[in-house]
Motif scaffolding. Sequence first.
Motif, mmCIF file in Angstrom:
data_model
loop_
_atom_site.group_PDB
_atom_site.id
_atom_site.type_symbol
_atom_site.label_atom_id
_atom_site.label_comp_id
_atom_site.label_asym_id
_atom_site.label_seq_id
_atom_site.Cartn_x
_atom_site.Cartn_y
_atom_site.Cartn_z
ATOM 1 N N SER A 52 0.804 -1.222 0.000
ATOM 2 C CA SER A 52 0.000 0.000 0.000
ATOM 3 C C SER A 52 0.839 1.275 0.000
ATOM 4 O O SER A 52 0.287 2.379 0.013
ATOM 5 C CB SER A 52 -0.943 0.020 1.215
ATOM 6 O OG SER A 52 -0.225 0.092 2.430
ATOM 7 N N THR A 53 2.176 1.126 -0.039
ATOM 8 C CA THR A 53 3.053 2.303 -0.083
ATOM 9 C C THR A 53 4.130 2.146 -1.156
ATOM 10 O O THR A 53 5.244 2.621 -0.994
ATOM 11 C CB THR A 53 3.719 2.541 1.286
ATOM 12 O OG1 THR A 53 4.439 1.355 1.687
ATOM 13 C CG2 THR A 53 2.702 2.883 2.345
ATOM 14 N N SER A 54 3.792 1.482 -2.254
ATOM 15 C CA SER A 54 4.768 1.275 -3.322
ATOM 16 C C SER A 54 5.000 2.580 -4.078
ATOM 17 O O SER A 54 4.157 3.484 -4.075
ATOM 18 C CB SER A 54 4.285 0.197 -4.291
ATOM 19 O OG SER A 54 3.070 0.583 -4.907
ATOM 20 N N GLU A 55 6.129 2.680 -4.742
ATOM 21 C CA GLU A 55 6.489 3.933 -5.414
ATOM 22 C C GLU A 55 5.621 4.221 -6.628
ATOM 23 O O GLU A 55 5.556 5.363 -7.089
ATOM 24 C CB GLU A 55 7.963 3.902 -5.825
ATOM 25 C CG GLU A 55 8.326 2.815 -6.799
ATOM 26 C CD GLU A 55 9.803 2.814 -7.139
ATOM 27 O OE1 GLU A 55 10.205 2.015 -7.990
ATOM 28 O OE2 GLU A 55 10.549 3.631 -6.551
ATOM 29 N N ASP A 56 4.940 3.207 -7.164
ATOM 30 C CA ASP A 56 4.040 3.452 -8.284
ATOM 31 C C ASP A 56 2.585 3.610 -7.833
ATOM 32 O O ASP A 56 1.686 3.725 -8.666
ATOM 33 C CB ASP A 56 4.145 2.343 -9.337
ATOM 34 C CG ASP A 56 3.873 0.963 -8.779
ATOM 35 O OD1 ASP A 56 3.473 0.864 -7.597
ATOM 36 O OD2 ASP A 56 4.060 -0.023 -9.508
ATOM 37 N N ARG A 74 1.648 7.003 2.277
ATOM 38 C CA ARG A 74 0.749 6.651 3.375
ATOM 39 C C ARG A 74 0.163 5.249 3.205
ATOM 40 O O ARG A 74 -0.410 4.929 2.155
ATOM 41 C CB ARG A 74 -0.408 7.648 3.465
ATOM 42 C CG ARG A 74 -0.021 9.090 3.336
ATOM 43 C CD ARG A 74 0.939 9.566 4.410
ATOM 44 N NE ARG A 74 0.417 9.492 5.751
ATOM 45 C CZ ARG A 74 0.893 10.206 6.765
ATOM 46 N NH1 ARG A 74 1.907 11.060 6.582
ATOM 47 N NH2 ARG A 74 0.381 10.079 7.980
ATOM 48 N N PRO A 75 0.263 4.406 4.221
ATOM 49 C CA PRO A 75 -0.331 3.065 4.135
ATOM 50 C C PRO A 75 -1.860 3.151 4.210
ATOM 51 O O PRO A 75 -2.421 4.125 4.710
ATOM 52 C CB PRO A 75 0.239 2.344 5.356
ATOM 53 C CG PRO A 75 0.564 3.437 6.321
ATOM 54 C CD PRO A 75 0.960 4.620 5.502
ATOM 55 N N SER A 76 -2.519 2.120 3.723
ATOM 56 C CA SER A 76 -3.979 2.086 3.737
ATOM 57 C C SER A 76 -4.490 2.054 5.174
ATOM 58 O O SER A 76 -3.785 1.652 6.103
ATOM 59 C CB SER A 76 -4.502 0.885 2.949
ATOM 60 O OG SER A 76 -4.054 -0.325 3.531
ATOM 61 N N ILE A 77 -5.725 2.438 5.355
ATOM 62 C CA ILE A 77 -6.279 2.603 6.698
ATOM 63 C C ILE A 77 -6.379 1.283 7.454
ATOM 64 O O ILE A 77 -6.144 1.218 8.660
ATOM 65 C CB ILE A 77 -7.659 3.300 6.613
ATOM 66 C CG1 ILE A 77 -8.107 3.761 8.012
ATOM 67 C CG2 ILE A 77 -8.697 2.408 5.956
ATOM 68 C CD1 ILE A 77 -9.313 4.682 7.974
#
Length: 365
Positions: free
Chosen positions: A71-75, A221-224
């Motif tokens: 959930s925080t990948s560069e793409d 930002r990571p997913s909730i």
Amino acid sequence: MAASPADIYKNEVDFTALGLQYPEFSRKYALMHPHYNRTKQVGCLGPLALSLTDRSQRFNYILWLQSVLDSTSEDYRDRYDPKREVMGLDIPFIVAQTTVFITPSSVDFTLTNPPFYSSESDLLSSAAAKSRPPFSACTGASIEMVTPGGEVAFIARLIEQSQNIGQRIQWYTSMLGKLSSVQVVVEKLREVGCGNYAVTEFVQGQRTRRWAVGWSWGDRRPSIDVARGIPNFPKHLLPFPSELSFEKEDSIDKLGVIIDNGLKGLDLRWEWRARISTGVGFAKGNVWSRQARRKRALTKTTGAAVDEREEEEIEEDSFGFKITLRQRATDAPGKITVLVRWLKGNDPVLFESFCGMVKRKADGR
């Protein structure tokens, strides 16, 4: 990185049943030996039973860590990418107590499982106070269970070291054995100015629980669901939600056109995919404020040059977002959920302001 399998350890592992099903398993690790039954009653498990319990929690840890990375990948895919290669560091607690990290130029994550207790007396008093069955009692050598200051002091040292290393490591993470420790660690992160962090809980069947904290000095930002994974955790210590939503009564296609046209008029990079009712965009800051819109309009009509000093101050996109329109089969006809996902940035006030603007656009204001 392989795709995440289902959480096969969500339910309790029945070692006795495994012993009955696989005789070789039973013979090799004495799971059906009378000594196993006696030791179980006093809280000491056979070697494989203990290692499998530990492995199951570590497996849960890895699953969560992969979700953090996905959930925080560069793409900004926000999902599993089978082509992505990741590099991680598994930090032995003995090494981490005495040395700083030795890292290559770029690492995706660290993981570690520090000793829970500050002393042997702390360990013994904690074991005596447990109300759970002996199955969940901690066992292990003293060096594996005890460190000066306990797990809180251990992770505090990692946080201090991570400040020097910064974004050369995307995510620093650690498992914890006490929920109270999670609160102290989060307070430490906030104290040193880290607002991009994640907390979660690992549940092994009905008895054993562990927790994890991850933090990043980057701005993805990571997913909730990944970042706010501890039920009943103090709300003021949870990371700021990276997703906000609201509902509208409209057709999904019409609402998509309204939002698309509204964002196209702003000074940002924006792409709307009508087929999947999803759009992704990036901005250099608050480009939707009245002042920013007036300045953009003035530049268009007069051809006035943008102040070079302002361009230098904001060289790259500092805010990223995704907007998705959803219509579930169980929803009433015409009921649309607008989900705004915070992808990039360090300013929660900016994200809230953006969500308010999107809602106004959807309302036709």
